[in-house]
Design a protein around this motif. Structure first.
Motif, mmCIF file in Angstrom:
data_model
loop_
_atom_site.group_PDB
_atom_site.id
_atom_site.type_symbol
_atom_site.label_atom_id
_atom_site.label_comp_id
_atom_site.label_asym_id
_atom_site.label_seq_id
_atom_site.Cartn_x
_atom_site.Cartn_y
_atom_site.Cartn_z
ATOM 1 N N GLU A 105 -0.785 -1.068 -1.322
ATOM 2 C CA GLU A 105 -0.739 -0.582 -2.702
ATOM 3 C C GLU A 105 0.581 0.143 -2.977
ATOM 4 O O GLU A 105 1.181 -0.011 -4.048
ATOM 5 C CB GLU A 105 -1.922 0.348 -2.977
ATOM 6 N N VAL A 106 1.032 0.935 -2.009
ATOM 7 C CA VAL A 106 2.332 1.597 -2.150
ATOM 8 C C VAL A 106 3.440 0.553 -2.196
ATOM 9 O O VAL A 106 4.379 0.649 -2.999
ATOM 10 C CB VAL A 106 2.567 2.593 -0.998
ATOM 11 N N GLN A 107 3.313 -0.483 -1.356
ATOM 12 C CA GLN A 107 4.328 -1.537 -1.337
ATOM 13 C C GLN A 107 4.385 -2.271 -2.672
ATOM 14 O O GLN A 107 5.460 -2.647 -3.148
ATOM 15 C CB GLN A 107 4.031 -2.522 -0.203
ATOM 16 N N ARG A 108 3.232 -2.469 -3.278
ATOM 17 C CA ARG A 108 3.190 -3.122 -4.593
ATOM 18 C C ARG A 108 3.959 -2.293 -5.620
ATOM 19 O O ARG A 108 4.703 -2.838 -6.452
ATOM 20 C CB ARG A 108 1.730 -3.296 -5.034
ATOM 21 N N CYS A 109 3.799 -0.978 -5.562
ATOM 22 C CA CYS A 109 4.506 -0.097 -6.497
ATOM 23 C C CYS A 109 6.011 -0.096 -6.236
ATOM 24 O O CYS A 109 6.817 -0.067 -7.176
ATOM 25 C CB CYS A 109 3.966 1.325 -6.394
ATOM 26 N N LEU A 110 6.389 -0.134 -4.970
ATOM 27 C CA LEU A 110 7.810 -0.128 -4.622
ATOM 28 C C LEU A 110 8.480 -1.446 -4.985
ATOM 29 O O LEU A 110 9.669 -1.484 -5.323
ATOM 30 C CB LEU A 110 7.987 0.135 -3.124
ATOM 31 N N GLY A 111 7.725 -2.531 -4.905
ATOM 32 C CA GLY A 111 8.291 -3.858 -5.124
ATOM 33 C C GLY A 111 8.620 -4.500 -3.791
ATOM 34 O O GLY A 111 8.912 -3.821 -2.810
ATOM 35 N N HIS A 112 8.558 -5.800 -3.725
ATOM 36 C CA HIS A 112 8.779 -6.508 -2.456
ATOM 37 C C HIS A 112 10.232 -6.935 -2.325
ATOM 38 O O HIS A 112 10.930 -7.081 -3.304
ATOM 39 C CB HIS A 112 7.860 -7.727 -2.368
#
Length: 237
Positions: A230-237
């Motif tokens: 979920e944090v990765q989704r917010c940061l962007g891939h």
């Protein structure tokens, strides 16, 4: 040819060799000092260049706000904690943050995520291992934990703390678009490299706090595997 006792010959030979040995030692010291000085200059130059590049780059933007992290993760249901006071925010200086308590039956996990759109080389986020003692908590044990994620496992920090008979376990890690790290020192090195190569120095600190119980630790590790993507989704891939 005059003959001298063996110890005299050894003494004379030793005296004749000493200047050479001393010269060799001095040469070794000079070479060592030179390379140490060169390494220091290189690191300093890289740090200054990284800082200059960081100033020239625009801060990164979250792909999705941290507030979009679901308040329901599996069987866990979250509720926002009261907003941090201005004094704390002036110290932390996050671009954005989320502070929540997630509950599942009688279990509770306190979740704090702070995001920084731009970091400068030579500076770092406020590490819990430094902040906790300043808040009155004693660190009596520390280590790491392995968290299963989609592509294997990641290593995070695990700190056991106590204060006036209260014992807690804190799990935390540093997460950016590129990586998940436990080590502050490796993070600083990679921050300098990112400043020079891509200019992207954005990152986040994720901290989970639970009661110091075996079942609570297992729950926190399982929860970490849910919130990392979920944090990765917010940061962007």
């Amino acid at each position: 040819m005059a003959c001298f006792p063996g110890w005299v010959c050894d003494a004379v030979a030793g005296r004749s060799r000493r200047p050479k040995d001393r010269n060799e030692q001095d040469g070794t010291r000079m070479r060592s000092s030179f390379w140490s000085f060169a390494a220091t200059l290189t690191l300093l130059g890289g740090t200054l260049a990284a800082s200059w590049l960081s100033d020239e780059r625009r801060p990164d933007v979250l792909a999705y706000p941290l507030a979009s992290i679901p308040k329901k993760l599996g069987a866990w249901v979250g509720a926002d904690a009261p907003a941090l006071d201005e004094g704390v925010l002036r110290v932390l200086l996050p671009t954005s943050y989320v502070d929540r308590d997630y509950r599942r039956d009688s279990e509770k996990i306190s979740v704090f995520i702070s995001y920084y759109a731009q970091q400068r080389a030579g500076e770092s986020m406020h590490s819990p291992k430094n902040c906790l003692p300043g808040s009155g908590w004693e660190i009596w044990d520390y280590g790491t934990a392995q968290v299963p994620v989609e592509r294997g496992k990641v290593t995070i920090n695990k700190y056991s703390i106590q204060n006036n008979g209260n014992r807690l376990v804190v799990l935390y890690w540093y997460q950016s678009r590129q990586r998940i790290l436990a080590s502050e020192y490796l993070g600083k090195v990679l921050l300098m490299r990112d400043s020079l190569v891509s200019g992207n120095t954005a990152g986040s600190l994720v901290k989970l706090t639970v009661l110091d119980r075996p079942e609570s630790l297992a729950s926190a590790v399982n929860f970490a595997s849910k919130i990392i993507p979920e944090v990765q989704r917010c940061l962007g891939h």
